[in-house]
Enzyme design. Structure first.
Site, PDB file in Angstrom:
ATOM      1  N   TYR A  98       0.870  -0.962   0.157  1.00  0.00           N
ATOM      2  CA  TYR A  98       0.061   0.330   0.065  1.00  0.00           C
ATOM      3  C   TYR A  98       1.030   1.050   0.144  1.00  0.00           C
ATOM      4  O   TYR A  98       1.857   1.152  -0.655  1.00  0.00           O
ATOM      5  CB  TYR A  98      -1.001  -0.153   0.814  1.00  0.00           C
ATOM      6  N   ARG A 151      -7.394   9.901 -10.170  1.00  0.00           N
ATOM      7  CA  ARG A 151      -6.828  10.929  -8.904  1.00  0.00           C
ATOM      8  C   ARG A 151      -5.836   9.803  -7.730  1.00  0.00           C
ATOM      9  O   ARG A 151      -6.550  10.026  -6.605  1.00  0.00           O
ATOM     10  CB  ARG A 151      -7.850  11.966  -8.553  1.00  0.00           C
ATOM     11  N   LYS A 169      -5.323  -2.102  -1.261  1.00  0.00           N
ATOM     12  CA  LYS A 169      -6.313  -1.851  -0.726  1.00  0.00           C
ATOM     13  C   LYS A 169      -7.483  -2.803  -0.613  1.00  0.00           C
ATOM     14  O   LYS A 169      -7.491  -3.055   0.868  1.00  0.00           O
ATOM     15  CB  LYS A 169      -7.346  -0.357  -1.516  1.00  0.00           C
ATOM     16  N   GLU A 240     -13.123   4.521  -4.803  1.00  0.00           N
ATOM     17  CA  GLU A 240     -11.822   5.075  -4.684  1.00  0.00           C
ATOM     18  C   GLU A 240     -10.796   6.021  -5.965  1.00  0.00           C
ATOM     19  O   GLU A 240     -10.885   5.112  -7.265  1.00  0.00           O
ATOM     20  CB  GLU A 240     -10.940   3.734  -4.347  1.00  0.00           C
ATOM     21  N   ASP A 241     -10.440   6.473  -5.771  1.00  0.00           N
ATOM     22  CA  ASP A 241      -9.759   7.514  -6.044  1.00  0.00           C
ATOM     23  C   ASP A 241      -9.834   8.379  -7.433  1.00  0.00           C
ATOM     24  O   ASP A 241      -9.714   8.449  -8.548  1.00  0.00           O
ATOM     25  CB  ASP A 241      -8.097   6.971  -6.374  1.00  0.00           C
ATOM     26  N   ASP A 263     -13.441   6.621   0.254  1.00  0.00           N
ATOM     27  CA  ASP A 263     -12.635   6.387   1.002  1.00  0.00           C
ATOM     28  C   ASP A 263     -11.988   7.222   1.185  1.00  0.00           C
ATOM     29  O   ASP A 263     -11.268   8.089   2.202  1.00  0.00           O
ATOM     30  CB  ASP A 263     -11.360   5.537   1.312  1.00  0.00           C
ATOM     31  N   ASP A 264     -11.439   8.524  -0.077  1.00  0.00           N
ATOM     32  CA  ASP A 264     -10.629   9.235   0.036  1.00  0.00           C
ATOM     33  C   ASP A 264     -11.606  10.674   0.690  1.00  0.00           C
ATOM     34  O   ASP A 264     -10.989  11.747   1.068  1.00  0.00           O
ATOM     35  CB  ASP A 264     -10.696   9.984  -1.883  1.00  0.00           C
ATOM     36  N   ASN A 413       1.160  12.119   0.009  1.00  0.00           N
ATOM     37  CA  ASN A 413       1.528  10.972  -0.415  1.00  0.00           C
ATOM     38  C   ASN A 413       1.610  11.312  -2.127  1.00  0.00           C
ATOM     39  O   ASN A 413       1.470  11.679  -2.773  1.00  0.00           O
ATOM     40  CB  ASN A 413       0.831   9.710   0.268  1.00  0.00           C
TER      41      ASN A 413
END
Length: 549
Positions: A98, A151, A169, A240-241, A263-264, A413
């Site tokens: 991860y 993203r 994930k 996600e993303d 989750d973001d 990150n």
């Protein structure tokens, strides 16, 4: 939970199936039964012996990306062995599968691709979508993680490379919460990419086309979600993303009609608030007393801001008073009400010119971070910008003038994009800053005292939350379910016992933390009426799998 694998495959086909393959651990009787005699060396090994060999080879890999590739190879050969190996070395290996190393795996996805996992729902193949998904309708799928790859972490649009993140994930669901890997499914929605490097790469594996936008994009996403709901009506859908312009839109559209979360936005908000809450308990203050500046104004930053505002309101502030304590800066500086093209989710935090009437500004059309810190005197500074070094020495020392123990979250990150390193933040504040970061950093030593650095890692939240949700078959995921997850995590903070301890726990106790979060979330779901009353701990324990043959 003990799982008995049933299969009618045998021989080389069995050895090639990672779900059932045990490799050298097949017993003599199993080798005879499944036509494996002669296909394996004679000695029968235990899973512990297999792990010892694999760990030795893992340590031999020269780079972090090579370690990721090696672990992926094991996952593709023998799922149980993979999870046992990582489970036994969780603190060392989680950063490999991860953040931060998964960013490299995403960037190199098209060049290190080994074998397919999960499903790719590609726009040119949209007429076959239901047929594709029905290949899994026999499976007991509880959780689907879906991305369109726009993203990815801090590295942007990587098209179908987003599948690497989904796979990594989903592995965390198993490693941290014990959810059986066969009950999870990664899906990459391939609607093209705007990454010119990928479009020009002859090895790019996705649809070689610029990203869909507008109605075509919305209709395709809706087709994906509706087909998923049709085939898996009770599934938990984890977004996600997705990009800034679409992430919140999707959540708002579907969160009241199915069991889903982003989750973001929500996971990041919950873990970030847990770090903030731990810091505030250390200095004996309340969130309603704080002034908070965000550098970054996208879905992550506004998600954290919304989360904090709701808690402030619950603790007695009016909505307007709570929002007034939040200051957001985007690419054009401080968000202002007269700016064009503000997103709807940014508008509650945009400031009027009257709020800056007494400020002495060099550039009124672009109010930068230094000016905001100098005038607002924040107690909490949060970075969600992916701008390396944005928190300069001047800015931090200005903050410290007004805040003896500043709370600073540099959340971007991977490490190469963090707003400031913990080493600099602690040096600039004489060790007084209460710090959390988005990616892992080693402990720091300031004035001879070791200072652990907390990582605001979403894996502290989403695996346990989801375990609680699926264990009591919750129909929806609510804001307060994330709040209780955040509060539960804060109770595990080492800073509760040591004022200079880490704001968040390390990964060595992640399974225990996830279990506690699962219990709290399940009880909250029952309290809110989105799940039926049951023996919560018994239901959760029935859903926990351990990687053993």
């Amino acid at each position: 939970m003990t799982t008995i694998a049933k299969t009618n495959i045998s021989g080389q086909t069995l050895l090639n199936d990672s779900r059932f393959n045990k490799g050298s651990a097949f017993t003599s009787a199993e080798r005879e039964l499944f036509n494996l005699t002669g296909l394996l060396p004679a000695r029968v090994e235990t899973i512990a012996e297999q792990c010892a060999r694999c760990y030795q080879e893992f340590k031999r890999q020269p780079t972090l990306l090579d370690k990721n590739i090696y672990l992926t190879k094991i996952l593709n050969q023998n799922e149980t062995l993979f999870y046992k190996l990582v489970y036994d070395h969780v603190a060392e290996m989680l950063p490999i599968i991860y953040t931060p190393v998964v960013s490299e795996a995403v960037e190199h996805f098209n060049h290190i691709f080994q074998r397919p996992r999960g499903l790719f729902l590609s726009y040119p193949e949209r007429d076959s979508m239901e047929e594709v998904l029905r290949r899994y309708d026999h499976a007991n799928i509880d959780i689907i993680i879906v991305t369109d790859g726009e993203r990815i972490l801090g590295i942007g649009d990587h098209g179908v490379g987003g599948m690497s993140l989904c796979i990594g994930k989903l592995a965390l669901y198993t490693l941290c919460a014990g959810i059986h890997p066969s009950r999870t499914l990664p899906i990459c929605i391939d609607i093209g990419t705007n990454n010119k490097t990928l479009l020009n790469d002859p090895l790019y594996l996705g649809w070689r086309h610029e990203r869909l936008t507008g109605q075509k994009y919305d209709h395709f996403i809706d087709q994906c979600v509706m087909t998923i709901k049709k085939i898996f009506p009770d599934v938990l859908l984890h977004w996600e993303d997705f990009g800034r312009d679409t992430a919140r839109k999707h959540l708002d559209r579907y969160q009241n009609t199915m069991c889903t979360f982003n989750d973001d936005m929500q996971g990041t908000a919950a873990v970030s608030f847990s770090a903030i809450e731990s810091a505030l308990q250390t200095i004996r203050q309340d969130i309603t007393q704080q002034c908070i500046v965000f550098f970054g104004a996208g879905t992550a930053a506004t998600g954290i801001a919304d989360f904090i505002v709701k808690i402030m309101v619950k603790r007695g502030l009016s909505l307007e008073a709570a929002q007034a304590r939040i200051w957001l800066l985007g690419r054009r500086g401080l968000l202002m009400q007269d700016m064009d093209n503000l997103m709807d989710f940014q508008k509650p935090y945009a400031k009027s010119k009257n709020a800056m009437a007494e400020w002495k500004l060099k550039n009124v059309s672009h109010i930068d971070l230094f000016e905001v810190v100098r005038h607002v005197k924040p107690t909490i500074l949060v970075g969600c910008s992916t701008v390396k070094g944005a928190f300069t020495e001047t800015i931090i020392k200005t903050m410290v003038k007004y805040t003896p123990r500043p709370i600073i979250l540099a959340l971007s990150n991977p490490n190469s994009k963090t707003e400031a390193t913990p080493h600099d933040l602690l040096n600039w504040t004489n060790g007084k800053a209460l710090i959390a970061t988005g990616s892992p950093f080693p402990d720091e030593v300031i004035s001879g005292k070791k200072t652990p650095i907390a990582q605001c890692n979403n894996l502290f939240i989403f695996p346990g939350l989801s375990l609680g949700v699926i264990s009591v078959k919750a129909k929806r995921i609510t804001h307060d379910m994330f709040v209780v997850a955040s509060h539960t995590l804060a109770k595990h903070s080492p800073a509760q016992q040591d004022a200079y301890g880490s704001l968040l726990p390390d990964l060595t106790h992640i399974q225990e933390i996830c279990f506690d979060i699962a219990v709290a979330v399940a009880e909250q779901a029952i309290k809110e009426g989105v799940a039926h009353k049951t023996d919560v701990e018994k239901a959760i324990l029935a859903n926990i799998w351990e990687p053993n043959y």
